[in-house]
Design a protein around this motif. Structure first.
Motif, PDB file in Angstrom:
ATOM      1  N   PHE A 104       0.799  -1.222   0.000  1.00  0.00           N
ATOM      2  CA  PHE A 104       0.000   0.000   0.000  1.00  0.00           C
ATOM      3  C   PHE A 104       0.837   1.280   0.000  1.00  0.00           C
ATOM      4  CE2 PHE A 104      -2.830  -3.309   1.560  1.00  0.00           C
ATOM      5  CZ  PHE A 104      -3.873  -3.145   0.664  1.00  0.00           C
ATOM      6  N   ALA A 105       2.122   1.145  -0.345  1.00  0.00           N
ATOM      7  CA  ALA A 105       2.958   2.334  -0.539  1.00  0.00           C
ATOM      8  C   ALA A 105       2.390   3.256  -1.618  1.00  0.00           C
ATOM      9  CB  ALA A 105       4.396   1.923  -0.867  1.00  0.00           C
ATOM     10  N   PRO A 106       1.829   2.721  -2.719  1.00  0.00           N
ATOM     11  CA  PRO A 106       1.226   3.622  -3.715  1.00  0.00           C
ATOM     12  C   PRO A 106       0.066   4.451  -3.173  1.00  0.00           C
ATOM     13  CG  PRO A 106       1.634   1.472  -4.691  1.00  0.00           C
ATOM     14  CD  PRO A 106       1.868   1.327  -3.224  1.00  0.00           C
ATOM     15  N   ASP A 107      -0.526   4.003  -2.070  1.00  0.00           N
ATOM     16  CA  ASP A 107      -1.606   4.764  -1.429  1.00  0.00           C
ATOM     17  C   ASP A 107      -1.082   5.699  -0.343  1.00  0.00           C
ATOM     18  OD1 ASP A 107      -3.911   3.233  -2.713  1.00  0.00           O
ATOM     19  OD2 ASP A 107      -2.795   1.610  -1.748  1.00  0.00           O
ATOM     20  N   GLY A 108       0.245   5.701  -0.152  1.00  0.00           N
ATOM     21  CA  GLY A 108       0.842   6.575   0.847  1.00  0.00           C
ATOM     22  C   GLY A 108       0.883   6.001   2.237  1.00  0.00           C
ATOM     23  N   MET A 109       0.574   4.716   2.400  1.00  0.00           N
ATOM     24  CA  MET A 109       0.536   4.128   3.739  1.00  0.00           C
ATOM     25  C   MET A 109       1.926   3.694   4.191  1.00  0.00           C
ATOM     26  SD  MET A 109      -2.635   4.404   4.703  1.00  0.00           S
ATOM     27  CE  MET A 109      -2.601   5.990   3.828  1.00  0.00           C
ATOM     28  N   ALA A 110       2.162   3.848   5.514  1.00  0.00           N
ATOM     29  CA  ALA A 110       3.512   3.602   6.021  1.00  0.00           C
ATOM     30  C   ALA A 110       3.573   2.721   7.263  1.00  0.00           C
ATOM     31  CB  ALA A 110       4.194   4.941   6.349  1.00  0.00           C
ATOM     32  N   ARG A 111       2.535   2.712   8.093  1.00  0.00           N
ATOM     33  CA  ARG A 111       2.541   1.926   9.326  1.00  0.00           C
ATOM     34  C   ARG A 111       1.210   1.198   9.468  1.00  0.00           C
ATOM     35  NH1 ARG A 111       6.654   4.285   8.672  1.00  0.00           N
ATOM     36  NH2 ARG A 111       7.936   5.426  10.190  1.00  0.00           N
ATOM     37  N   ALA A 112       1.243   0.087  10.220  1.00  0.00           N
ATOM     38  CA  ALA A 112       0.031  -0.694  10.443  1.00  0.00           C
ATOM     39  C   ALA A 112      -0.191  -0.906  11.932  1.00  0.00           C
ATOM     40  CB  ALA A 112       0.131  -2.043   9.738  1.00  0.00           C
ATOM     41  N   PHE A 113      -1.436  -0.759  12.365  1.00  0.00           N
ATOM     42  CA  PHE A 113      -1.862  -1.120  13.717  1.00  0.00           C
ATOM     43  C   PHE A 113      -2.875  -2.244  13.548  1.00  0.00           C
ATOM     44  CE2 PHE A 113      -4.373  -1.103  17.505  1.00  0.00           C
ATOM     45  CZ  PHE A 113      -3.534  -0.678  18.527  1.00  0.00           C
ATOM     46  N   PHE A 114      -2.605  -3.405  14.131  1.00  0.00           N
ATOM     47  CA  PHE A 114      -3.424  -4.583  13.857  1.00  0.00           C
ATOM     48  C   PHE A 114      -4.589  -4.716  14.837  1.00  0.00           C
ATOM     49  CE2 PHE A 114       0.707  -6.082  11.965  1.00  0.00           C
ATOM     50  CZ  PHE A 114       0.278  -5.922  10.649  1.00  0.00           C
ATOM     51  N   THR A 115      -5.712  -5.205  14.294  1.00  0.00           N
ATOM     52  CA  THR A 115      -6.948  -5.312  15.064  1.00  0.00           C
ATOM     53  C   THR A 115      -7.577  -6.691  14.819  1.00  0.00           C
ATOM     54  OG1 THR A 115      -8.434  -4.517  13.317  1.00  0.00           O
ATOM     55  CG2 THR A 115      -7.288  -2.843  14.628  1.00  0.00           C
ATOM     56  N   VAL A 122     -11.912   0.608  12.398  1.00  0.00           N
ATOM     57  CA  VAL A 122     -12.546   1.930  12.352  1.00  0.00           C
ATOM     58  C   VAL A 122     -12.421   2.619  13.700  1.00  0.00           C
ATOM     59  CG1 VAL A 122     -14.771   3.110  12.154  1.00  0.00           C
ATOM     60  CG2 VAL A 122     -14.117   1.385  10.468  1.00  0.00           C
ATOM     61  N   GLU A 123     -12.688   1.890  14.776  1.00  0.00           N
ATOM     62  CA  GLU A 123     -12.567   2.470  16.114  1.00  0.00           C
ATOM     63  C   GLU A 123     -11.150   2.997  16.338  1.00  0.00           C
ATOM     64  OE1 GLU A 123     -14.972   3.118  19.660  1.00  0.00           O
ATOM     65  OE2 GLU A 123     -15.405   2.455  17.621  1.00  0.00           O
ATOM     66  N   THR A 124     -10.173   2.231  15.902  1.00  0.00           N
ATOM     67  CA  THR A 124      -8.775   2.638  16.030  1.00  0.00           C
ATOM     68  C   THR A 124      -8.512   3.926  15.260  1.00  0.00           C
ATOM     69  OG1 THR A 124      -8.041   0.347  16.325  1.00  0.00           O
ATOM     70  CG2 THR A 124      -6.390   1.935  15.562  1.00  0.00           C
ATOM     71  N   ALA A 125      -8.984   3.995  14.028  1.00  0.00           N
ATOM     72  CA  ALA A 125      -8.743   5.176  13.202  1.00  0.00           C
ATOM     73  C   ALA A 125      -9.373   6.423  13.811  1.00  0.00           C
ATOM     74  CB  ALA A 125      -9.285   4.942  11.795  1.00  0.00           C
ATOM     75  N   PRO A 280      -5.182   8.810   1.069  1.00  0.00           N
ATOM     76  CA  PRO A 280      -5.759   9.301   2.318  1.00  0.00           C
ATOM     77  C   PRO A 280      -4.710   9.367   3.422  1.00  0.00           C
ATOM     78  CG  PRO A 280      -6.257   6.989   2.050  1.00  0.00           C
ATOM     79  CD  PRO A 280      -5.485   7.398   0.816  1.00  0.00           C
ATOM     80  N   ASP A 281      -5.132   9.817   4.593  1.00  0.00           N
ATOM     81  CA  ASP A 281      -4.226   9.840   5.756  1.00  0.00           C
ATOM     82  C   ASP A 281      -4.233   8.504   6.486  1.00  0.00           C
ATOM     83  OD1 ASP A 281      -3.373  12.737   5.845  1.00  0.00           O
ATOM     84  OD2 ASP A 281      -5.550  12.981   5.873  1.00  0.00           O
ATOM     85  N   MET A 282      -5.363   7.823   6.459  1.00  0.00           N
ATOM     86  CA  MET A 282      -5.484   6.515   7.098  1.00  0.00           C
ATOM     87  C   MET A 282      -6.355   5.617   6.225  1.00  0.00           C
ATOM     88  SD  MET A 282      -6.227   7.292  11.111  1.00  0.00           S
ATOM     89  CE  MET A 282      -5.510   8.688  11.974  1.00  0.00           C
ATOM     90  N   MET A 283      -6.146   4.303   6.376  1.00  0.00           N
ATOM     91  CA  MET A 283      -6.989   3.321   5.713  1.00  0.00           C
ATOM     92  C   MET A 283      -7.347   2.241   6.727  1.00  0.00           C
ATOM     93  SD  MET A 283      -4.922   3.053   2.075  1.00  0.00           S
ATOM     94  CE  MET A 283      -5.784   1.626   1.485  1.00  0.00           C
ATOM     95  N   THR A 284      -8.633   1.883   6.793  1.00  0.00           N
ATOM     96  CA  THR A 284      -9.047   0.770   7.641  1.00  0.00           C
ATOM     97  C   THR A 284      -9.246  -0.453   6.760  1.00  0.00           C
ATOM     98  OG1 THR A 284     -11.371   1.445   7.464  1.00  0.00           O
ATOM     99  CG2 THR A 284     -10.115   2.255   9.352  1.00  0.00           C
ATOM    100  N   SER A 318       1.860   8.343  23.090  1.00  0.00           N
ATOM    101  CA  SER A 318       1.796   6.895  23.323  1.00  0.00           C
ATOM    102  C   SER A 318       0.386   6.405  23.020  1.00  0.00           C
ATOM    103  CB  SER A 318       2.162   6.567  24.773  1.00  0.00           C
ATOM    104  OG  SER A 318       3.523   6.842  25.009  1.00  0.00           O
ATOM    105  N   ILE A 319       0.296   5.250  22.392  1.00  0.00           N
ATOM    106  CA  ILE A 319      -1.001   4.735  21.954  1.00  0.00           C
ATOM    107  C   ILE A 319      -1.559   3.810  23.035  1.00  0.00           C
ATOM    108  CG2 ILE A 319      -2.207   3.417  20.165  1.00  0.00           C
ATOM    109  CD1 ILE A 319      -0.008   4.356  18.212  1.00  0.00           C
ATOM    110  N   PHE A 320      -2.390   4.364  23.893  1.00  0.00           N
ATOM    111  CA  PHE A 320      -3.028   3.588  24.957  1.00  0.00           C
ATOM    112  C   PHE A 320      -4.357   3.033  24.434  1.00  0.00           C
ATOM    113  CE2 PHE A 320      -0.173   6.381  27.382  1.00  0.00           C
ATOM    114  CZ  PHE A 320       0.564   5.394  28.035  1.00  0.00           C
ATOM    115  N   HIS A 321      -4.230   2.193  23.461  1.00  0.00           N
ATOM    116  CA  HIS A 321      -5.375   1.612  22.768  1.00  0.00           C
ATOM    117  C   HIS A 321      -4.906   0.303  22.170  1.00  0.00           C
ATOM    118  CE1 HIS A 321      -8.674   1.172  19.854  1.00  0.00           C
ATOM    119  NE2 HIS A 321      -7.742   0.963  18.938  1.00  0.00           N
TER     120      HIS A 321
END
Length: 453
Positions: A104-115, A122-125, A280-284, A318-321
């Motif tokens: 997903f580099a072509p979409d500008g995505m760089a990091r993943a948070f797994f759910t 969606v809740e995470t985003a 986009p800035d984020m993708m779910t 810090s991501i307290f989620h």
């Protein structure tokens, strides 16, 4: 496994089903799906039909993907579970994060948070969007914008930004600070505008008006599906998402693309955002990430968003989620195998022609039957038929008509899905030309039955 008598006697007696009335399920027990292979499913009574729903918009690689099954089995033996909360991780999750960044580099995505799935993603985003602005020193940016008819899961955050009232009314009051914009739905919209370009322009202007009314510096994010799924397969005009991206950038609002359905090939591209040329800035993500073989999802963020968190104050950034099953090793292994098979089979390249075949076939049905008010799709393998009792007034069809069409279609050889006054289709992306023809033939039988009901 218990015998047939036990299964039929206890069907829906002790289990409540999602998206259903508990009493109705007991009075009319749901079909028991027992087996599946390729793009077909077999029920407990031995009936085999083409799965026009893909499980639930998700079984992209079909039901016979041995590499995913093997990856799950091998990982269960090696490491069935361990927490990914700060301090520990696992090999498949590390590898998957790299593969997703590459894909997903072509979409500008760089990091993943797994759910654990789409609602979690969606809740995470939504949570990260608010936190992002706090880290940047704009804590007043708390409001969420979304589209009417949009669907973003069933958690309180997702339900609050959902744009379909049947997922909202019985659970209100929901979260404050959520505002809904008109969606570019050419068949039904408050502007009575049927020209897609003009309608898209009107919807963008309405969004700008709402942003300026609310105060741009109070808004955290705007979330949308590149193609609305559960709302009825509503395809926006091609300029709509790119122009909304320009609007969000102008006002400093994060754009979240909900790719839970459109991601991993369903639109004919690897993402719905890429289909419209948007970063986009984020993708779910969820569903197609494992093709439904294991509950798993992800929220991906851009490099710019990642930098704010990674360079931010430790107390604020810090991501307290998180979830017990975030970065689950079995889910990550399943996702790795699924992504590799999806790319090897080039399922996105099959989704485009088979989606066109399905869409054009349904347009022919519309020309033959007055109960079909609208057909939507033509962008990959997601299609909707909207039923009416009168084409001129666009009067929505009663549920009894939809159920007649649904049941007859199944008996004729294809599973479809009821969504409001629509029949929805999202078959596996490995489906064949012949299987699409089976869906079309079965649907015609369903439409005929609904017309005479």
């Amino acid at each position: 496994m218990k015998d047939d008598n036990f299964l039929k006697e206890n069907n829906a007696r002790h289990m409540w089903h999602p998206m259903a009335h508990p009493g109705a399920m007991q009075d009319h027990p749901p079909r028991i799906i027992s087996k599946a292979e390729g793009s077909t499913i077999t029920d407990h009574d031995g009936n085999t039909v083409v799965d026009g729903v893909g499980g639930l918009w998700c079984v992209n690689v079909g039901y016979s993907c041995d590499p995913i099954k093997k990856a799950i089995a091998d990982q269960v033996v090696e490491l069935p579970y361990y927490s990914a909360f700060g301090g520990t991780t696992n090999e498949p999750a590390i590898e998957l994060s790299y593969e997703l960044r590459e894909m997903f580099a072509p979409d500008g995505m760089a990091r993943a948070f797994f759910t654990s799935g789409g609602s979690d993603a969606v809740e995470t985003a939504l949570r990260l969007a608010r936190q992002y602005h706090k880290v940047k020193g704009q804590p007043q940016r708390t409001k969420f914008l979304s589209l009417k008819k949009g669907y973003h899961g069933t958690h309180f955050g997702g339900a609050s930004v959902n744009g379909n009232n049947r997922f909202r009314i019985n659970y209100e009051p929901l979260m404050p600070g959520c505002f809904h914009l008109p969606t570019p739905y050419a068949y039904r919209n408050p502007f009575d505008e049927t020209d897609p370009k003009k309608l898209g322009d009107l919807c963008v202007k309405a969004a700008i008006d709402e942003i300026e009314f609310q105060g741009p510096d109070t808004i955290a994010c705007f979330i949308m599906e590149p193609i609305q799924g559960a709302g009825g397969v509503i395809v926006p005009p091609e300029h709509y998402m790119p122009e909304m991206r320009q609007v969000t950038e102008k006002y400093g609002i994060l754009m979240i693309a909900d790719e839970v359905i459109t991601g991993f090939g369903r639109s004919g591209d690897w993402s719905g955002s890429r289909h419209w040329g948007v970063k986009p800035d984020m993708m779910t993500m969820a569903k197609g990430i494992t093709s439904g073989y294991f509950p798993f999802g992800a929220c991906m963020v851009s490099e710019a968003v990642a930098e704010v968190f990674e360079n931010g104050d430790p107390d604020m950034a810090s991501i307290f989620h998180g979830y017990t099953y975030s970065a689950h090793p079995v889910g990550a292994a399943a996702a790795l195998a699924c992504i590799r098979e999806s790319q090897r089979l080039k399922i996105n390249e099959n989704a485009a022609p088979r989606g066109t075949q399905l869409f054009e076939g349904l347009l022919k049905l519309k020309g033959k039957y007055d109960v079909i008010g609208d057909v939507r799709g033509g962008h990959g393998l997601m299609t909707g038929l909207e039923f009416v009792t009168d084409k001129a007034s666009k009067t929505p069809a009663p549920m009894a008509m939809l159920k007649t069409a649904f049941e007859t279609t199944y008996e004729a050889g294809a599973m479809v899905r009821i969504g409001g006054n629509n029949l929805l289709m999202s078959p596996p992306l490995v489906i064949t030309e012949a299987e699409i023809n089976t869906i079309l033939t079965a649907l015609e039988a369903g439409v005929q039955a609904a017309s005479s009901a």
